[in-house]
Design an enzyme around this catalytic site. Structure first.
Site, PDB file in Angstrom:
ATOM      1  N   ASP A  63       0.833  -1.195   0.000  1.00 47.34           N
ATOM      2  CA  ASP A  63       0.000   0.000   0.000  1.00 47.34           C
ATOM      3  C   ASP A  63       0.871   1.249   0.000  1.00 47.34           C
ATOM      4  OD1 ASP A  63      -2.696   1.256   0.415  1.00 47.34           O
ATOM      5  OD2 ASP A  63      -1.743   1.950   2.259  1.00 47.34           O
ATOM      6  N   GLU A  79       1.595  -0.579  -5.104  1.00 47.39           N
ATOM      7  CA  GLU A  79       0.609   0.454  -5.399  1.00 47.39           C
ATOM      8  C   GLU A  79       1.400   1.749  -5.485  1.00 47.39           C
ATOM      9  OE1 GLU A  79      -3.318   2.731  -3.605  1.00 47.39           O
ATOM     10  OE2 GLU A  79      -1.574   2.292  -2.375  1.00 47.39           O
TER      11      GLU A  79
END
Length: 515
Positions: free
Chosen positions: A202, A261
């Site tokens: 993330d 990401e």
């Protein structure tokens, strides 16, 4: 699967809270996922990526982690995680776990220790604290804005300010601190030892900040999907971290992977995360953001393939995820959006590389735009002063059956944490199974027949995307109905009439033909 399974894999994103609820509390959980693993195996995917299920106050749907080595009771237990991994592996499915290294929850044991400690102490140095500006330190250290709205700084009781690029309950970690780096190396090993097959990282572009924390210098709210150069995103220092992580991943057998990401300004910047000693994949957000336009899509495809070739990494392709409006709605909604979404999946599955699917896209689910204000839970709603409705519209729990208070998401009588539209019964798995015209059966057929081999563009009209993968030709028509030479059809996103030696491909339709 071989050691390089990930280079051509289809990976299915499971948003835990909204996939399947086993106990009727309205929230999805690990036993719920486990019960639906045969569905995923039957769909034809290779792996599932599970969003965070760690202990958390749930201020940001679990992306505010309080303990990286356990499972939140809302979702189950570590034993449930082990059982899920065992069942998935028996079915031939890999499991990728979300890891959140940019920030912790303010409920993580480190943060109260930091607040209680004096400025400059080791406890406080795990996070990014700075003195304020102004005569009495009453102003934030710089002009950075939170992605979720408002200032990116909150003042502690002793006058120092701490950084949070997202919500104030998500303080950013200080990745210049070796203790932070070692902690995450051990967290990776913990889950790899448990049996996970990799990690989705993330905010992979956000852990390192520019030296001196300089002002951005521009006014206006920063969007979640902002790809402009910023002093808190895509700094070169992140690559050293991933070189350390790659050594850990490579020390395990069979192959373990990590996908970034990483929102960057170009395909070339994204490819830097994919050098041979760094991460294995990075999400292709440039493709996700492309409009339904032949020239724009071809340019993104060409840029992507050109960028990953020098680092010998696979391209990735994605249409939706838990942070953006579902692509049925982005592509126009209604019948138009559905028709384009059907064509888009055939385009995406025919491209070389790895594909990510977001739960429910195989059902043709639209964005839910009319959720009542009182049910919204995304922190963007509050932090924006109720001007940005946030991401809840793409997170509404899945419909599995045509009946019941939760449409099969949970036991009958339960109520999902976000309300499902009444017309979703007709979009449920039960309603679509066995119907050859349904979106679900289109996905199943396409995943079974997915082409492989060399990729070659074929010159065509301005509104056509045509390319060959060895013995299969993919034609996507984004313009007026057009005629092509008829041959055996493997999969088509909509009806195509054959007239003698030619076939008529309607507007917003894709077809795979045998050459």
């Amino acid at each position: 699967m071989d050691q390089r399974w990930w280079r051509n894999a289809v990976i299915y994103q499971v948003y835990v809270r909204s996939f399947a609820d086993s106990d009727g509390d309205g929230v999805g959980d690990l036993p719920g996922i486990r019960s639906r693993l045969p569905y995923l195996a039957g769909l034809g995917v290779d792996a599932l990526w599970i969003t965070p299920c760690y202990p958390s106050p749930m201020n940001d749907g679990g992306y505010d982690v309080a303990d990286y080595r356990d499972i939140d009771p809302l979702f189950g237990t570590l034993d449930d995680a082990r059982a899920l991994l065992d069942d998935a592996h028996r079915l031939g499915l890999k499991v990728i776990l979300d890891i959140v290294p940019n920030h912790t929850s303010s409920a993580h044991r480190w943060f109260p220790e930091a607040l209680a400690a004096a400025p400059g102490t080791p406890e406080r140095n795990r996070y990014i604290f700075r003195p304020g500006r102004g005569a009495h330190g009453e102003l934030p250290p710089n002009d950075w804005e939170s992605i979720f709205g408002g200032a990116a700084w909150t003042r502690a009781a002793d006058g120092e300010w701490y950084l949070h690029i997202f919500d104030s309950s998500q303080p950013d970690l200080n990745w210049e601190n070796e203790e932070v780096r070692e902690e995450f190396r051990e967290i990776l090993r913990f889950w790899l030892d448990l049996g996970v097959d990799g990690f989705r990282v993330d905010v992979a572009h956000g852990m390192v900040k520019a030296d001196g924390l300089p002002d951005v210098g521009a006014t206006g709210q920063r969007a979640l999907l902002d790809t402009r150069p910023l002093p808190y995103f895509d700094q070169d220092g992140v690559h050293e971290i991933y070189r350390e992580w790659r050594k850990i991943l490579d020390s395990y057998s069979p192959a373990r992977i990590a996908v970034a990401e990483a929102w960057t300004s170009s395909a070339e910047r994204t490819a830097r995360y994919l050098r041979p000693d760094e991460l294995h994949q990075a999400f292709n957000f440039h493709y996700l953001q492309a409009g339904w336009d032949a020239a724009e899509l071809r340019a993104v495809i060409d840029d992507t393939l050109a960028a990953v070739a020098p680092v010998d990494a696979p391209a990735t392709w994605v249409l939706s995820n838990h942070d953006v409006h579902r692509h049925v709605t982005r592509y126009g909604g209604g019948d138009v959006g559905l028709r384009r979404a059907r064509a888009a999946i055939l385009l995406m599955l025919a491209l070389p590389g790895s594909v990510y699917l977001y739960q429910g896209e195989e059902l043709g689910l639209p964005e839910v735009l009319d959720l009542p204000d009182e049910v919204l839970q995304d922190p963007m709603w509050e932090r924006s002063g109720h001007t940005d409705r946030g991401r809840d519209g793409c997170r509404v729990p899945l419909p599995w059956s045509v009946e019941g208070t939760a449409l099969g998401f949970g036991p009958d009588g339960s109520r999902p944490w976000l309300p499902q539209p009444a017309d979703w019964a007709a979009l449920s798995v039960a309603a679509q199974e066995g119907d050859p015209r349904s979106m679900l059966e289109l996905y199943r057929s396409a995943l079974r027949a997915r082409p492989a081999g060399d990729f070659t563009w074929v010159d065509a009209g301005p509104d056509l995307l045509v390319f060959d993968r060895d013995a299969v030709r993919c034609t996507v028509n984004l313009g007026a109905p057009t005629r092509v030479r008829a041959s055996e059809v493997l999969v088509a996103s909509g009806p195509c009439e054959v007239e003698g030696d030619h076939m008529l491909i309607p507007t917003d339709t894709a077809v795979w033909q045998v050459l």
